[in-house]
Design a protein around this motif. Structure first.
Motif, PDB file in Angstrom:
ATOM      1  N   UNK A   1       0.822  -1.199   0.000  1.00  0.00           N
ATOM      2  CA  UNK A   1       0.000   0.000   0.000  1.00  0.00           C
ATOM      3  C   UNK A   1       0.858   1.252   0.000  1.00  0.00           C
ATOM      4  N   UNK A   2       0.363   2.300  -0.625  1.00  0.00           N
ATOM      5  CA  UNK A   2       1.144   3.532  -0.721  1.00  0.00           C
ATOM      6  C   UNK A   2       1.514   4.096   0.636  1.00  0.00           C
ATOM      7  N   UNK A   3       0.591   4.021   1.589  1.00  0.00           N
ATOM      8  CA  UNK A   3       0.828   4.675   2.873  1.00  0.00           C
ATOM      9  C   UNK A   3       1.546   3.788   3.880  1.00  0.00           C
ATOM     10  N   UNK A   4       1.943   2.575   3.461  1.00  0.00           N
ATOM     11  CA  UNK A   4       2.822   1.758   4.290  1.00  0.00           C
ATOM     12  C   UNK A   4       2.160   0.886   5.326  1.00  0.00           C
ATOM     13  N   UNK A   5       0.839   0.687   5.238  1.00  0.00           N
ATOM     14  CA  UNK A   5       0.153  -0.132   6.233  1.00  0.00           C
ATOM     15  C   UNK A   5       0.075  -1.612   5.828  1.00  0.00           C
ATOM     16  N   UNK A   6       0.636  -1.933   4.669  1.00  0.00           N
ATOM     17  CA  UNK A   6       0.637  -3.322   4.215  1.00  0.00           C
ATOM     18  C   UNK A   6       1.866  -4.059   4.701  1.00  0.00           C
ATOM     19  N   UNK A   7       2.377  -4.937   3.834  1.00  0.00           N
ATOM     20  CA  UNK A   7       3.509  -5.785   4.190  1.00  0.00           C
ATOM     21  C   UNK A   7       4.785  -5.295   3.510  1.00  0.00           C
ATOM     22  N   UNK A   8       5.915  -5.662   4.056  1.00  0.00           N
ATOM     23  CA  UNK A   8       7.207  -5.445   3.419  1.00  0.00           C
ATOM     24  C   UNK A   8       7.533  -6.710   2.625  1.00  0.00           C
ATOM     25  N   UNK A   9       7.504  -6.614   1.302  1.00  0.00           N
ATOM     26  CA  UNK A   9       7.730  -7.809   0.493  1.00  0.00           C
ATOM     27  C   UNK A   9       8.824  -7.542  -0.533  1.00  0.00           C
ATOM     28  N   UNK A  10       9.512  -8.609  -0.939  1.00  0.00           N
ATOM     29  CA  UNK A  10      10.559  -8.476  -1.956  1.00  0.00           C
ATOM     30  C   UNK A  10      10.350  -9.427  -3.130  1.00  0.00           C
ATOM     31  N   UNK A  11       9.177 -10.069  -3.170  1.00  0.00           N
ATOM     32  CA  UNK A  11       8.836 -10.889  -4.326  1.00  0.00           C
ATOM     33  C   UNK A  11       7.319 -10.914  -4.484  1.00  0.00           C
ATOM     34  N   UNK A  12       6.866 -11.445  -5.609  1.00  0.00           N
ATOM     35  CA  UNK A  12       5.434 -11.443  -5.930  1.00  0.00           C
ATOM     36  C   UNK A  12       4.841 -12.866  -5.868  1.00  0.00           C
ATOM     37  N   UNK A  13       5.437 -13.723  -5.070  1.00  0.00           N
ATOM     38  CA  UNK A  13       4.900 -15.067  -4.911  1.00  0.00           C
ATOM     39  C   UNK A  13       3.564 -15.017  -4.185  1.00  0.00           C
ATOM     40  N   UNK A  14       2.652 -15.895  -4.593  1.00  0.00           N
ATOM     41  CA  UNK A  14       1.337 -15.920  -3.971  1.00  0.00           C
ATOM     42  C   UNK A  14       0.452 -14.806  -4.494  1.00  0.00           C
ATOM     43  N   UNK A  15      -0.534 -14.433  -3.691  1.00  0.00           N
ATOM     44  CA  UNK A  15      -1.477 -13.385  -4.093  1.00  0.00           C
ATOM     45  C   UNK A  15      -1.097 -12.087  -3.389  1.00  0.00           C
ATOM     46  N   UNK A  16      -0.893 -11.044  -4.193  1.00  0.00           N
ATOM     47  CA  UNK A  16      -0.448  -9.743  -3.684  1.00  0.00           C
ATOM     48  C   UNK A  16      -1.434  -8.664  -4.125  1.00  0.00           C
TER      49      UNK A  16
END
Length: 260
Positions: free
Chosen positions: A68-83
């Motif tokens: 999310x733009x405002x940073x309330x989501x997750x810190x991720x470094x890949x697109x595995x799974x559903x994003x």
């Protein structure tokens, strides 16, 4: 897959719920702050809307990841799974100054492939959305596939602020003279929606974040349009990128033009 029908139903309801809250917020004073610079605005409504979506997603789909733009989501470094890639208010300056012409943008990817995209005009209560392989829609009306297009007849979305150097001027001013016209709406989501529906023939931006283009990319590509960076390369869905979104033949013409 049954999950995408379920997700679609949920997202459309959450968009309606978010709209109610956002419209009510317009009657109160906004808490306005800045981010990277004085013109990069964020409000309490941006943050609250993103928190609302994050809460709903985590409750209903705890194994899904969120950017999310405002940073309330997750810190991720890949697109595995559903994003889920979310911009809670795309066009915050429009939201603050005009109280219209802003969108909620959502793109949902599975293993890096765009599955469903949503661009929602909050004030007009108009939804542009697509499901991969099943078409794109304006509310519940199917949108026709994009025709080819050509430069001389094209109306393009382009922010004049992009011409901030001599090199940029040398690149874009000749192009702006050769197309039929240019428009700037202050919301990437809005400009993607307009490309999808033929109100614009192309959209060019020098630096967008994934939440700015994830939902729109899915919709435009479902209609046969092409979305790349300005060099014609695939965009990285986890990094900032220049963007060229256009009708298919027009995209090729614009790439050739910009390369030359």
């Amino acid at each position: 897959m049954a999950i995408w029908h379920e997700v679609d139903k949920a997202v459309k309801q959450w968009l309606k719920d978010a709209r109610k809250s956002i419209v009510e917020s317009l009657e109160s004073a906004l808490d306005i702050d800045t981010k990277s610079n004085a013109n990069d605005l964020v409000t309490n409504v941006d943050k609250e809307t993103e928190q609302f979506f994050v809460k709903q997603i985590k409750e209903h789909y705890p194994h899904h990841k969120i950017v999310g733009e405002e940073g309330f989501g997750d810190k991720i470094d890949d697109l595995k799974g559903i994003v889920w890639i979310i911009d809670p208010i795309d066009g915050t300056m429009n939201f603050v100054h005009q109280k219209r012409n802003f969108y909620i943008s959502i793109g949902i990817l599975e293993d890096g492939i765009g599955r469903v995209g949503y661009l929602y005009d909050v004030i007009l209560d108009e939804l542009y959305w697509a499901s991969k392989g099943k078409g794109a829609f304006f509310n519940e009306e199917m949108i026709s596939p994009l025709e080819e297009g050509n430069i001389n007849e094209a109306i393009i979305g382009f922010n004049p602020a992009s011409i901030h150097s001599e090199q940029a001027a040398q690149t874009f001013i000749p192009l702006l003279k050769d197309v039929r016209g240019a428009r700037s709406y202050g919301s990437a989501a809005m400009e993607f929606a307009y490309v999808a529906t033929g109100r614009l023939d192309a959209y060019i931006s020098l630096g967008l974040s994934p939440w700015d283009f994830a939902g729109g990319k899915i919709i435009v590509e479902e209609l046969g349009g092409v979305v790349t960076d300005l060099q014609g390369n695939p965009v990285n869905m986890l990094e900032k990128s220049s963007i060229l979104a256009a009708r298919p033949e027009l995209h090729k013409q614009l790439c050739d033009y910009l390369q030359s």
